[in-house]
Design an enzyme around this catalytic site. Structure first.
Site, PDB file in Angstrom:
ATOM      1  CD  GLU A  79      -1.309  -0.157   3.671  1.00  0.00           C
ATOM      2  OE1 GLU A  79      -1.929   0.886   3.832  1.00  0.00           O
ATOM      3  OE2 GLU A  79      -1.462  -1.170   4.380  1.00  0.00           O
ATOM      4  CB  CYS A 111      -2.463  -4.627   6.585  1.00  0.00           C
ATOM      5  SG  CYS A 111      -1.840  -3.102   7.246  1.00  0.00           S
ATOM      6  CG  HIS A 233      -2.276  -6.989  10.489  1.00  0.00           C
ATOM      7  ND1 HIS A 233      -1.095  -6.591   9.917  1.00  0.00           N
ATOM      8  CD2 HIS A 233      -2.972  -5.843  10.731  1.00  0.00           C
ATOM      9  CE1 HIS A 233      -1.077  -5.281   9.812  1.00  0.00           C
ATOM     10  NE2 HIS A 233      -2.201  -4.796  10.296  1.00  0.00           N
TER      11      HIS A 233
END
Ligand code: HMG
Length: 390
Positions: A79, A111, A233
């Protein structure tokens, strides 16, 4: 057919700032950053590094050991792309001197991009079992000096080779995923600084986890007891713990203890590097594998991917015999330990010295220490890269 991660490589910049120093400069109690957020150090990239150089450097860890003629797909999940049209993946392909006969593109969904790339690679290898796919997840997390998100910045890349009969971990065909249009975190195209609704993003992360985890249990009949560890994450190391803690009460005390111990091991690298967005879940996986002796072949690991905006996915992987032979724990720790610590003014100067959002020519600092590849600058609106280590 087993499909999964056959090789994994890591790259993170050679500079960092201690978050206790940042806390002091911002008049914040350092324990808020170190305990409350769970971050100790933060990687700081010089402008001579971007997602192309970092991604290529991560793949460079193993590219010399593999048969590159078998790679049929190269995906960059990011990103922090360097161009609105051309993918960074084609530049990485050139820098790594890979053959032309491959599909090469970039994927974006905050993400989640690394997992999106990994799942595309899994599908590709399922259709072409004699081929492999190179997936690179690279990002620079920037929120701004003295911003609420500053403590959760970071930079780095994880590269993974996906193949049939993988030697590290399978990617099981058990994914559960959801997508929903929300505004918890985003970055308008005119700025390199992300915007976040901090509390809301944290709540959404947990809600997405709870939804996919509940559906995963229904679909598979598995419970936490079936998992040797769960990776998350990690925008900051407290975040995955907040989600995990919502699931733990259903497990026995022994399972809770095991998962908490493994969770801690999965956060060791992130605590020193920070958020690397698309690569963050895979940094957690690498940290776990390289910092524990409590796992063995056949163990099942949970993987929770979250990308703001938002997509959540839970899947599992099974560790393969001999997987420890393909890790590089000592090298990675040595590289982290060898980084140069910046003072806060030095970090702020490096943060502000960036490739301009303008048509101007720009030269990066030739003395900046970088990995195997260097961004020399921009000439006539074209980025100039070169190999640094030859
Ligand atoms: P904040 O308002 O600075 O922090 O925002 P806080 O006031 O909520 O405090 C954080 C924690 O520190 C709290 O603990 C405090 O109690 C504790 P918690 O209640 O959370 O357990 N605390 C202390 N602890 C010990 N000693 C002290 C002390 N003081 C306070 N003295 C926030 C923090 C992370 C929200 C902010 O930094 C932010 O907005 N970051 C960016 C957004 C983000 O990372 N969101 C995470 C979920 S979204 C996601 O993961 C996607 C993402 O990676 C992007 C993508 O997908 O591309 C971000």
């Amino acid at each position: 057919m087993k499909i999964g991660i056959d090789r994994i490589g890591l790259y993170s910049p050679h500079y960092y700032v201690a978050l206790a120093d940042v806390a002091a400069a911002r008049n914040v109690d350092p324990n808020k950053y170190i305990i409350g957020i769970g971050q100790t150090e933060q990687a700081v990239p010089p402008s001579a590094e971007d997602v192309v150089t970092m991604g290529a450097s991560a793949a460079n860890e193993f590219i010399g050991d593999i048969d590159t003629s078998k790679i049929g797909l190269l995906v960059l999940g990011t990103e922090t792309g360097i161009d609105a049209s051309k993918s960074g993946a084609v530049v990485i392909q050139r820098l790594l001197q890979l053959p032309m006969g491959m599909r090469t593109f970039e994927i974006k969904q905050a993400c989640y991009g690394g997992t999106a790339g990994l799942m595309a690679a899994r599908d590709y290898v399922a259709a072409h079992p004699d081929k492999t796919a190179l997936v690179i997840a690279a990002d620079i997390a920037r929120y701004g000096l003295a911003s609420g998100g500053e403590v959760t910045q970071g930079a780095g890349a994880v590269a993974m080779l996906v193949s049939a009969n993988p030697r590290i971990m399978t990617i099981e065909d058990d994914s559960v995923f959801i997508s929903k249009d929300i505004s918890d975190f985003w970055r308008p195209v005119y700025t390199d600084l992300a915007l976040a609704k901090g509390k809301y993003s944290t709540e959404q992360y947990i809600e997405f986890f709870q939804t996919v985890w509940a559906r995963y249990q229904q679909d598979t009949g598995r419970t936490l007891a079936d998992f040797a560890a769960a990776n998350f994450h990690l925008p900051y190391t407290k975040m995955g713990m907040k989600a995990l803690k919502t699931a733990l009460p259903a497990a026995s005390a022994a399972v809770q203890e095991r998962l908490l111990a493994r969770y801690h091991e999965s956060t060791i690298y992130s605590r020193r590097i920070g958020n690397i967005y698309t690569g963050s879940l895979y940094l957690a996986l690498l940290s776990l594998l390289e910092n524990t002796s409590a796992l063995k072949a056949g163990d099942r690991l949970g993987m929770f991917s979250y990308g703001s905006g938002a997509v959540g996915e839970f899947y599992s992987g099974v560790l393969q015999p001999g997987y420890t032979d393909l890790l590089a724990a000592a090298k990675h720790v040595q590289e982290l330990d060898a980084r140069t610590e910046l003072t806060v003014p030095e970090y702020e100067a490096m943060f502000n010295n960036k490739v301009p959002y303008a048509a101007d020519d720009y030269a990066t600092d030739p003395k900046a220490v970088v990995g195997a590849f260097r961004l020399e600058g921009v000439v006539k609106q074209e980025r100039q890269y070169r190999r640094n280590d030859k």
